[in-house]
Motif scaffolding. Structure first.
Motif, mmCIF file in Angstrom:
data_model
loop_
_atom_site.group_PDB
_atom_site.id
_atom_site.type_symbol
_atom_site.label_atom_id
_atom_site.label_comp_id
_atom_site.label_asym_id
_atom_site.label_seq_id
_atom_site.Cartn_x
_atom_site.Cartn_y
_atom_site.Cartn_z
ATOM 1 N N PHE A 156 -5.881 6.111 -1.005
ATOM 2 C CA PHE A 156 -6.017 4.971 -0.096
ATOM 3 C C PHE A 156 -4.640 4.400 0.236
ATOM 4 O O PHE A 156 -4.306 4.162 1.405
ATOM 5 C CB PHE A 156 -6.899 3.927 -0.785
ATOM 6 C CG PHE A 156 -7.218 2.711 0.027
ATOM 7 C CD1 PHE A 156 -7.739 2.821 1.312
ATOM 8 C CD2 PHE A 156 -7.018 1.447 -0.505
ATOM 9 C CE1 PHE A 156 -8.051 1.691 2.047
ATOM 10 C CE2 PHE A 156 -7.325 0.314 0.235
ATOM 11 C CZ PHE A 156 -7.836 0.441 1.512
ATOM 12 N N TYR A 157 -3.818 4.240 -0.829
ATOM 13 C CA TYR A 157 -2.481 3.685 -0.634
ATOM 14 C C TYR A 157 -1.655 4.594 0.270
ATOM 15 O O TYR A 157 -0.987 4.132 1.200
ATOM 16 C CB TYR A 157 -1.786 3.507 -1.981
ATOM 17 C CG TYR A 157 -0.334 3.128 -1.852
ATOM 18 C CD1 TYR A 157 0.031 1.836 -1.511
ATOM 19 C CD2 TYR A 157 0.672 4.076 -2.035
ATOM 20 C CE1 TYR A 157 1.359 1.494 -1.354
ATOM 21 C CE2 TYR A 157 1.998 3.738 -1.877
ATOM 22 C CZ TYR A 157 2.339 2.454 -1.543
ATOM 23 O OH TYR A 157 3.653 2.115 -1.379
ATOM 24 N N ILE B 175 -8.560 7.715 -6.069
ATOM 25 C CA ILE B 175 -8.985 7.183 -4.767
ATOM 26 C C ILE B 175 -8.027 6.104 -4.293
ATOM 27 O O ILE B 175 -7.634 6.079 -3.129
ATOM 28 C CB ILE B 175 -10.433 6.641 -4.870
ATOM 29 C CG1 ILE B 175 -11.396 7.804 -5.104
ATOM 30 C CG2 ILE B 175 -10.814 5.872 -3.620
ATOM 31 C CD1 ILE B 175 -12.766 7.365 -5.560
ATOM 32 N N PHE B 176 -7.609 5.220 -5.239
ATOM 33 C CA PHE B 176 -6.683 4.168 -4.830
ATOM 34 C C PHE B 176 -5.356 4.769 -4.378
ATOM 35 O O PHE B 176 -4.753 4.316 -3.398
ATOM 36 C CB PHE B 176 -6.459 3.178 -5.977
ATOM 37 C CG PHE B 176 -5.657 1.983 -5.571
ATOM 38 C CD1 PHE B 176 -6.274 0.891 -4.987
ATOM 39 C CD2 PHE B 176 -4.281 1.960 -5.743
ATOM 40 C CE1 PHE B 176 -5.531 -0.200 -4.582
ATOM 41 C CE2 PHE B 176 -3.535 0.869 -5.347
ATOM 42 C CZ PHE B 176 -4.162 -0.222 -4.766
ATOM 43 N N ALA C 200 -2.705 6.828 2.464
ATOM 44 C CA ALA C 200 -3.208 6.828 3.838
ATOM 45 C C ALA C 200 -2.775 5.557 4.569
ATOM 46 O O ALA C 200 -2.391 5.599 5.739
ATOM 47 C CB ALA C 200 -4.733 6.934 3.840
ATOM 48 N N LEU C 201 -2.799 4.439 3.836
ATOM 49 C CA LEU C 201 -2.388 3.173 4.457
ATOM 50 C C LEU C 201 -0.900 3.181 4.774
ATOM 51 O O LEU C 201 -0.486 2.869 5.886
ATOM 52 C CB LEU C 201 -2.702 2.005 3.523
ATOM 53 C CG LEU C 201 -4.146 1.523 3.452
ATOM 54 C CD1 LEU C 201 -4.260 0.434 2.404
ATOM 55 C CD2 LEU C 201 -4.597 1.003 4.800
#
Lengths: 186, 255
Positions: A50-51, A46-47, A53-54
């Motif tokens: 998340f990274y 997930i991280f 996508a950011l």
């Protein structure tokens, strides 16, 4: 700072709560639980997502907006600065034009004033000259009239005297009267 | 904190039950080892991404409130990364941003009733800390080569002190992920245990009749204050984690 009272608050209920909770152990340390390891693996996935996508989408989007704003503000400032420079130049031109016009007007006024003064002076001089000649003429005429009057005075006096004498004594001697008049009028 | 699990049968308070992991989505969750912890990680990531997406959708030159908030969070972390790490800060900015908001969202989501705080699990915080640790070592090798090892002997130290100093430096270097993870984990656990215990007091006092009903107000008041404190701690711990990450990365990229 806030740590000390917090730790105290933390310790107090732990001391107050007997046995069970502490004895059961923290669920976070139960490493036999497959869910515990599972959440680390899931967390990594997930991280990572998340990274990505950011860094690929979300943050560049913010960056674009901020850059747009910066360039737009910069260009607006440039336009404003250019307009100000133009306005300054126009204002300076206006000032110099006004200055020039004032100089011209002053010169013009001075020229007209000096011209007027010169013409007035000339006029006055002419008038004075004319008056002088007239005065001179008049004086000549007066002198002539006086001389004339003075020359005819003895004649009139003589004839008047002769008439008076004739009336008084009935006769007269021209020579005597004339000499008498001459004596008196001298 | 999970409100319904706060009071165990009888007079004891099960303060640690809230940290237990349960599979969600039934058998599928069990098979995938998918507990409420990853669920809240997903929610946290989604909340942050939606916040940035919705906030920046107008892309206005003069931002509205939400856009201003999104831009402020961007600028805040960007300034933090660039001012701490230095000229290479922009490279690591998305990473620092992800760390900061992953932890912040986890801490704050955990304050909602019936939610779960994944930052209260040492496994999660240690995983994050190890990630920072490994990335800082990789960055060291990338930016300084093997030469980064000379940092273990501080410049200007007499050679005869090396046998003493080098092990100390190595130990302090290796203890970084430990301190980084335990700091966040312990803060979160302490805060949530406190909230749970005082909430439990309220229910226990309420069982004492009319007098207890009056007294039960006190733990509620304390919990209100603790919630405010936890809001501070949540953002502070996320900030501390992020700035320590930046400091480790600065050492990694410095020559």
């Amino acid at each position: 700072m806030y740590r000390t009272p917090r730790l105290f608050l933390f310790a107090a209920p732990l001391a107050a709560v007997p046995g069970r909770a502490v004895a059961a152990g923290m669920p976070q340390l139960n490493f036999h639980d497959p869910l515990l390891i599972g959440q680390v693996v899931w967390g990594a996935v997930i991280f990572g997502g998340f990274y990505l996508a950011l860094s690929r989408f979300a943050l560049p989007r913010v960056e674009r907006v901020l850059t747009n704003r910066r360039t737009r503000i910069q260009s607006d400032l440039d336009v404003a600065r250019k307009a100000k420079a133009e306005a300054d130049r126009a204002s300076a031109e206006l000032l110099s034009a006004r200055h020039e016009a004032a100089e011209q007007a002053r010169a013009h006024v001075e020229r007209i004033q000096s011209e007027a003064r010169a013409s007035a002076d000339a006029h006055a001089a002419e008038t004075a000259k004319r008056l002088e000649t007239e005065i001179a003429n008049a004086e000549t005429r007066i002198t002539q009239s006086r001389e004339q009057a003075l020359s005819s005075l003895s004649e009139i006096a003589t004839s008047t005297t002769q008439d008076l004498v004739t009336r008084l004594i009935g006769t007269q001697d021209e020579q005597t009267v004339a000499s008498a008049v001459k004596r008196v009028s001298a | 904190m999970t409100g319904e699990a706060s009071v165990a049968a009888g007079s004891t308070i099960d303060a640690l039950g809230q940290f237990e992991l349960h599979p969600v989505l039934g058998h599928l969750g069990e098979a995938l080892r998918f507990s409420q912890s990853p669920l809240f990680m997903l929610i946290a990531a989604a909340v942050v991404l939606v916040f940035l997406y919705v906030g920046m959708r107008p892309a206005a030159v003069v931002p509205g409130r939400l856009q201003a908030a999104a831009e402020i969070s961007y600028d805040f972390v960007h300034d933090l990364a660039v001012s701490t790490i230095g000229e290479n800060g922009a490279t690591f900015f998305p990473f620092v941003f992800a760390i900061f908001f992953f932890i912040l969202a986890g801490n704050y989501l955990g304050l909602l009733p019936f939610s779960f705080t994944y930052t209260s699990h040492i496994a999660v915080t240690f995983g994050l800390a190890i990630m920072v640790f490994v990335i800082s070592i990789l960055a060291s090798i990338r930016f300084q080569g093997v030469g980064f090892l000379k940092h273990f002997l501080p410049a200007g130290t007499p050679v005869w002190l090396a046998p003493l100093l080098v092990p100390i430096e190595i130990i302090s270097f290796l203890s970084r992920p430990v301190s980084l993870s335990i700091r966040l984990f312990a803060n979160m656990v302490a805060g949530h245990v406190l909230l749970e215990v005082f909430a439990g007091f309220t229910i226990m006092l309420a069982g004492l009749g009319a007098f207890g009903h009056v007294l039960a107000v006190a733990p509620i008041a304390i919990n209100v204050a603790l919630t405010a404190l936890e809001l501070l701690v949540g953002v502070l711990q996320a900030y501390v984690f992020a700035i320590l990450t930046c400091i480790y990365l600065r050492e990694a990229v410095a020559h």
